[in-house]
Design a protein around this motif. Structure first.
Motif, PDB file in Angstrom:
ATOM      1  N   LEU A 194      20.237   2.977  16.908  1.00 48.97           N
ATOM      2  CA  LEU A 194      19.596   1.688  16.617  1.00 48.97           C
ATOM      3  C   LEU A 194      18.115   1.705  16.986  1.00 48.97           C
ATOM      4  O   LEU A 194      17.282   1.159  16.257  1.00 48.97           O
ATOM      5  N   ILE A 195      17.775   2.337  18.109  1.00 48.64           N
ATOM      6  CA  ILE A 195      16.373   2.457  18.498  1.00 48.64           C
ATOM      7  C   ILE A 195      15.605   3.205  17.408  1.00 48.64           C
ATOM      8  O   ILE A 195      14.534   2.764  16.966  1.00 48.64           O
ATOM      9  N   THR A 240      10.463  -0.519  11.237  1.00 47.02           N
ATOM     10  CA  THR A 240       9.253  -1.237  11.646  1.00 47.02           C
ATOM     11  C   THR A 240       8.004  -0.465  11.235  1.00 47.02           C
ATOM     12  O   THR A 240       7.048  -1.060  10.717  1.00 47.02           O
ATOM     13  N   SER A 259       3.372  -0.964  15.184  1.00 46.04           N
ATOM     14  CA  SER A 259       4.673  -0.294  15.046  1.00 46.04           C
ATOM     15  C   SER A 259       4.937   0.599  16.253  1.00 46.04           C
ATOM     16  O   SER A 259       6.084   0.725  16.694  1.00 46.04           O
ATOM     17  N   LEU A 298       5.966  -1.778  19.101  1.00 45.55           N
ATOM     18  CA  LEU A 298       7.348  -2.236  18.913  1.00 45.55           C
ATOM     19  C   LEU A 298       8.349  -1.109  19.135  1.00 45.55           C
ATOM     20  O   LEU A 298       9.423  -1.339  19.710  1.00 45.55           O
ATOM     21  N   ALA A 299       8.018   0.110  18.725  1.00 43.91           N
ATOM     22  CA  ALA A 299       8.908   1.253  18.988  1.00 43.91           C
ATOM     23  C   ALA A 299       9.099   1.432  20.491  1.00 43.91           C
ATOM     24  O   ALA A 299      10.212   1.710  20.961  1.00 43.91           O
ATOM     25  N   TYR A 306      11.380  -1.340  21.685  1.00 46.73           N
ATOM     26  CA  TYR A 306      12.765  -1.017  21.306  1.00 46.73           C
ATOM     27  C   TYR A 306      13.347   0.032  22.248  1.00 46.73           C
ATOM     28  O   TYR A 306      14.512  -0.061  22.653  1.00 46.73           O
ATOM     29  N   ILE A 365      14.147  -1.586  25.655  1.00 46.44           N
ATOM     30  CA  ILE A 365      15.337  -2.430  25.546  1.00 46.44           C
ATOM     31  C   ILE A 365      16.585  -1.552  25.401  1.00 46.44           C
ATOM     32  O   ILE A 365      17.604  -1.781  26.066  1.00 46.44           O
ATOM     33  N   GLY A 366      16.496  -0.535  24.544  1.00 43.99           N
ATOM     34  CA  GLY A 366      17.630   0.370  24.356  1.00 43.99           C
ATOM     35  C   GLY A 366      17.980   1.130  25.620  1.00 43.99           C
ATOM     36  O   GLY A 366      19.157   1.337  25.930  1.00 43.99           O
ATOM     37  N   LEU A 394      15.456   1.028  14.047  1.00 42.36           N
ATOM     38  CA  LEU A 394      14.509  -0.088  14.147  1.00 42.36           C
ATOM     39  C   LEU A 394      13.063   0.414  14.189  1.00 42.36           C
ATOM     40  O   LEU A 394      12.179  -0.182  13.571  1.00 42.36           O
ATOM     41  N   SER A 395      12.830   1.510  14.893  1.00 39.62           N
ATOM     42  CA  SER A 395      11.478   2.067  14.971  1.00 39.62           C
ATOM     43  C   SER A 395      10.997   2.549  13.608  1.00 39.62           C
ATOM     44  O   SER A 395       9.848   2.300  13.226  1.00 39.62           O
ATOM     45  N   ASP A 403      23.382   3.111  20.455  1.00 35.24           N
ATOM     46  CA  ASP A 403      22.152   2.525  21.000  1.00 35.24           C
ATOM     47  C   ASP A 403      20.940   3.372  20.605  1.00 35.24           C
ATOM     48  O   ASP A 403      19.932   2.839  20.105  1.00 35.24           O
TER      49      ASP A 403
END
Length: 187
Positions: free
Chosen positions: A57-58, A65, A14, A17-18, A21, A24-25, A61-62, A54
């Motif tokens: 969303l980061i 996840t 996690s 992935l954070a 994210y 990408i953000g 999603l973090s 943005d």
């Protein structure tokens, strides 16, 4: 403190992935600011709203996840996810984080944008440090790193974007990989 008084460690993946994210953000935010506003972020502008979306969303999603992967890890280890210890962890994490978030909104409302990245890193780091006493994982060290990066960012606000990417992106990936290897694999 023994294991029964501490929350299980978060899934290392996690964290990875954070970080992904966040990178990408940050790429999307950079593209928005550079491509549509000549490098200047205006508070009332459409670009500003898109950058805030943005960031939201980061964060969303973090969080999702982390909850999903940590729940999966807890079930695999036959441990409870939501008990008094995890509640204390969340409360102790949210107190500095929400305080910082409100303070950042106040500062932005006053059209003082220069230290936003530094404040995000500092308050997030303090939230991690504050919550760490309820976690088996070593989130305290990530908290120290985030706080130090926030202070460096305050010294060099022109590099705020890049230091933010380093803190929320790269450091989460490194920390997540370390935690995954240390706690999530059977080496």
């Amino acid at each position: 403190m023994n294991k029964s008084s501490r929350f299980i460690s978060l899934s290392g993946l996690s964290g990875v992935l954070a970080g992904i994210y966040a990178i990408i953000g940050a790429t999307v935010a950079y593209w928005l600011v550079e491509g549509y506003s000549d490098g200047t972020l205006i508070l009332e502008g459409k670009t500003y709203g898109l950058v805030l979306l943005d960031l939201a969303l980061i964060a969303f999603l973090s969080i999702v996840t982390a909850v999903v992967l940590t729940t999966k890890k807890a079930k695999k280890q036959d441990e409870k996810v939501w008990d008094n210890t995890s509640k204390r962890l969340v409360v102790n994490f949210l107190i500095p984080l929400l305080t910082g978030g409100i303070y950042i909104l106040i500062v932005l409302n006053q059209q003082k944008y220069g230290l936003t990245a530094a404040l995000m890193l500092i308050f997030y780091g303090l939230a991690l440090i504050n919550a760490s006493k309820y976690s088996i994982g070593n989130i305290r060290y990530l908290g120290f790193i985030q706080t130090i990066l926030g202070l460096i960012c305050a010294l060099f606000p022109d590099y705020g974007f890049w230091i933010w990417v380093l803190g929320f992106g790269v450091m989460h990936i490194i920390y997540g990989l370390w935690m995954h290897i240390k706690f999530d694999t059977n080496y």
